[in-house]
Design a protein around this motif. Structure first.
Motif, PDB file in Angstrom:
ATOM      1  N   PHE A   1      45.350   0.661  48.661  1.00  0.00           N
ATOM      2  CA  PHE A   1      46.544   1.504  48.567  1.00  0.00           C
ATOM      3  C   PHE A   1      47.151   1.457  47.165  1.00  0.00           C
ATOM      4  O   PHE A   1      47.670   2.473  46.684  1.00  0.00           O
ATOM      5  N   LYS A   2      47.063   0.324  46.506  1.00  0.00           N
ATOM      6  CA  LYS A   2      47.547   0.230  45.128  1.00  0.00           C
ATOM      7  C   LYS A   2      46.719   1.142  44.218  1.00  0.00           C
ATOM      8  O   LYS A   2      47.259   1.811  43.323  1.00  0.00           O
TER       9      LYS A   2
ATOM     10  N   LYS B   1      47.693   4.812  44.847  1.00  0.00           N
ATOM     11  CA  LYS B   1      49.108   5.156  44.662  1.00  0.00           C
ATOM     12  C   LYS B   1      49.362   6.188  43.560  1.00  0.00           C
ATOM     13  O   LYS B   1      50.163   7.110  43.762  1.00  0.00           O
TER      14      LYS B   1
ATOM     15  N   ALA C   1      48.826   9.626  45.049  1.00  0.00           N
ATOM     16  CA  ALA C   1      49.465   9.913  46.327  1.00  0.00           C
ATOM     17  C   ALA C   1      50.883  10.420  46.111  1.00  0.00           C
ATOM     18  O   ALA C   1      51.502  10.148  45.077  1.00  0.00           O
TER      19      ALA C   1
ATOM     20  N   PRO D   1      54.969  10.431  46.492  1.00  0.00           N
ATOM     21  CA  PRO D   1      55.917   9.316  46.625  1.00  0.00           C
ATOM     22  C   PRO D   1      56.314   9.133  48.080  1.00  0.00           C
ATOM     23  O   PRO D   1      56.288  10.078  48.878  1.00  0.00           O
ATOM     24  N   LEU D   2      56.682   7.905  48.422  1.00  0.00           N
ATOM     25  CA  LEU D   2      57.147   7.644  49.779  1.00  0.00           C
ATOM     26  C   LEU D   2      58.467   8.361  50.030  1.00  0.00           C
ATOM     27  O   LEU D   2      59.275   8.540  49.117  1.00  0.00           O
TER      28      LEU D   2
ATOM     29  N   PRO E   1      56.186   0.572  51.704  1.00  0.00           N
ATOM     30  CA  PRO E   1      54.723   0.548  51.698  1.00  0.00           C
ATOM     31  C   PRO E   1      54.161  -0.233  52.877  1.00  0.00           C
ATOM     32  O   PRO E   1      54.652  -1.326  53.214  1.00  0.00           O
TER      33      PRO E   1
END
Length: 280
Positions: free
Chosen positions: A165-166, A169, A172, A174-175, A181
């Motif tokens: 996931f890092k 990122k 991807a 943004p959250l 996370p």
């Protein structure tokens, strides 16, 4: 079909859950779970000490790699997931194994079950992907009886899936505001804070699962590009940018190599945190 939305959900919340459901329905997560991590289900069932007659909830159950072993122990099991598209494979596996259980569409952050309903609440690399961690943790505690057990397996930030996931990122989106996370669920202190003083007898142990399915970094990358919803979603986002696609291709293959692939007899060890606790 069960309505998994709560009355106070905003349009943004509903849209986010729709995206999550679509993401996990893409690719072939049931095959990935069967190929790579099916053994994690029996591990969490063992840790929870599931017994005949227990009423068990598997949160974010996927195709049932924890729910099915729990049912085979004689427990009464509900396998719940935001993505019911995963249930067809689970039902087939359960039937072949002789396991009987209920499959129910449910949002981990708004479970459609009464308070104090279950003797055991489980999740195997599932609840960690609910975007709002405290809401999901509150639900785990709420539906578990006083004296009941919670058992979770979550990928750690430092382990392979955390590093995956890092790596993804930068490509991807943004959250959403307030979301956290997923690999934070693999940090002991974070989980302790989420559960708070509502639980006792907390145990948190880091363990690994050996993955010997891939020979090269490229083989790992291509498998995840075709099977794993979060990876597929990232590639879909950058599909119109060949330079970014090439960069991510290179980064994921290199990640596999740094974890032991491309070497004779190479295999990866994926680290997870196994948490057990008892509700006060």
């Amino acid at each position: 079909m069960t309505d998994t939305t709560s009355p106070d959900q905003t349009d943004a919340d509903r849209a986010l859950k729709t995206r999550h459901r679509t993401m996990w329905a893409s690719g072939d997560y049931p095959t990935l779970a069967s190929d790579l991590i099916w053994e994690l289900g029996p591990r969490v069932v063992d840790a929870a000490e599931v017994r005949p007659g227990d009423r068990v909830l598997d949160v974010a159950a996927g195709s049932g790699n924890a729910a099915i072993p729990a049912a085979l122990r004689g427990a009464t099991v509900v396998a719940s997931d935001l993505t019911p598209e995963l249930f067809d494979v689970g039902r087939r596996i359960a039937a072949e194994a002789g396991a009987e259980l209920e499959w129910r569409e449910a949002d981990a952050e708004a479970l459609p079950f009464p308070d104090d309903e279950f003797d055991v609440t489980l999740s195997t690399v599932g609840v960690m992907f609910a975007p709002f961690h405290q809401a999901a943790a509150d639900e785990l505690v709420r539906v578990t009886k006083s004296g009941g057990r919670i058992a979770l397996i979550n990928w750690t930030p430092e382990g392979f899936i955390g590093q995956l996931f890092k790596t993804m990122k930068p490509y991807a989106p943004p959250l959403p505001e307030g979301a956290q996370p997923a690999p934070l669920w693999g940090d002991e202190q974070h989980v302790r804070e989420l559960l708070g003083d509502r639980v006792t007898d907390v145990s948190a142990v880091r363990q690994t699962v050996v993955i010997d399915r891939f020979d090269t970094g490229e083989e790992f990358r291509d498998y995840f590009k075709s099977h794993y919803g979060p990876t597929i979603a990232v590639y879909n986002r950058i599909a119109d940018d060949p330079e970014q696609v090439r960069a991510l291709d290179t980064a994921l293959a290199e990640l596999g190599r740094t974890q032991g692939l491309d070497a004779p007899g190479g295999a990866m060890e994926w680290e997870y945190l196994l948490v057990t606790a008892r509700v006060r």
